[in-house]
Design a protein around this motif. Structure first.
Motif, PDB file in Angstrom:
ATOM      1  N   CYS A  39     -11.907  22.124 -37.956  1.00 55.92           N
ATOM      2  CA  CYS A  39     -11.690  22.563 -36.573  1.00 55.92           C
ATOM      3  C   CYS A  39     -11.412  24.063 -36.570  1.00 55.92           C
ATOM      4  N   ALA A  41      -9.828  25.781 -34.543  1.00 53.12           N
ATOM      5  CA  ALA A  41      -8.490  26.131 -34.052  1.00 53.12           C
ATOM      6  C   ALA A  41      -7.392  25.756 -35.038  1.00 53.12           C
ATOM      7  N   CYS A  42      -7.445  24.539 -35.566  1.00 54.05           N
ATOM      8  CA  CYS A  42      -6.316  24.090 -36.392  1.00 54.05           C
ATOM      9  C   CYS A  42      -6.672  23.916 -37.871  1.00 54.05           C
ATOM     10  N   CYS A  74     -11.766  16.793 -33.015  1.00 55.75           N
ATOM     11  CA  CYS A  74     -10.510  17.159 -33.677  1.00 55.75           C
ATOM     12  C   CYS A  74      -9.477  16.066 -33.404  1.00 55.75           C
ATOM     13  N   ASN A  76      -6.395  16.042 -34.482  1.00 57.66           N
ATOM     14  CA  ASN A  76      -5.025  16.555 -34.563  1.00 57.66           C
ATOM     15  C   ASN A  76      -4.359  16.441 -33.185  1.00 57.66           C
ATOM     16  N   CYS A  79      -3.502  19.749 -31.416  1.00 54.23           N
ATOM     17  CA  CYS A  79      -4.542  20.758 -31.210  1.00 54.23           C
ATOM     18  C   CYS A  79      -5.205  20.559 -29.846  1.00 54.23           C
ATOM     19  N   VAL A  81      -8.235  21.497 -29.071  1.00 55.80           N
ATOM     20  CA  VAL A  81      -9.680  21.333 -29.198  1.00 55.80           C
ATOM     21  C   VAL A  81     -10.043  19.844 -29.171  1.00 55.80           C
TER      22      VAL A  81
HETATM   23 ZN   LIG Z   1      -8.098  21.165 -33.999  1.00 59.09          ZN
END
Ligand SMILES: [Zn+2]
Length: 179
Positions: A39, A41-42, A74, A76, A79, A81
């Motif tokens: 991902c 972002a994370c 994603c 998570n 997160c 996203v």
């Molecule tokens: Zn993420």
């Protein structure tokens, strides 16, 4: 084991529910579904999701942006996203979807089953008030006509069975130590 799933052929290819815009073009040039793609972002690993699933779940005005490529979701919970394309050029946030992702920490409602729109609260109620503990009984209780379309209704494109059962387990656990 497969007959415990709500999809007759869990995880297999999609049946035609609505016209699949991208199917005529065939597969991606290369199948990257087994590749590890993090991902943006994370930096956590995302699960492969087919293009058709993403197209069904992003808001109408964003469908064109989804292109023809496959995605990762994603998982998570913290997160923001939701989906990112395998070449990382397209990212959809969780607010870009028509439905909340059940596992994100601020999801509301939390759907156990996206096909029948059964929420975590519905599951808890069925367990505590109706004494129903089987996924299929609970599903029929709320939606006698239930039809499984997890491949396009569930954000992961996979069957919701495992999540649904987790919710039942949680409801059962909560029942014994009375809330
Ligand atoms: Zn993420």
């Amino acid at each position: 084991m497969s007959d415990n799933y709500c999809c007759p052929e869990s995880g297999k290819t999609a049946s035609t529910v609505i016209p699949m815009v991208c199917d005529h073009s065939g597969r991606n040039e290369q199948d990257r579904s087994n590749e590890l793609i993090l991902c943006p972002a994370c930096q956590k690993e995302g699960d492969h999701v087919r293009n058709v699933t993403v197209r069904h779940l992003v808001k109408k005005e964003l469908i064109a942006r989804a292109g023809q490529c496959d995605y990762r979701i994603c998982m998570n919970e913290k997160c923001d996203v939701a989906y990112y394309s395998e070449n990382l050029s397209i990212v959809f946030g969780k607010e870009d979807l028509k439905v909340p992702l059940w596992y994100k920490e601020d999801a509301s409602p939390r759907y156990a089953c996206y096909c029948s729109r059964i929420t975590e609260e519905d599951v808890i109620r069925a367990v505590r008030e109706q004494n129903l503990t089987e996924m299929n009984t609970i599903r029929k209780h709320y939606d006698p006509e239930a039809k499984c379309q997890c491949n396009v209704k569930n954000p992961t494109g996979k069957c919701c069975t495992n999540t649904f059962k987790e919710f039942i387990k949680k409801a059962l656990a909560g029942r014994s130590n009375k809330k």
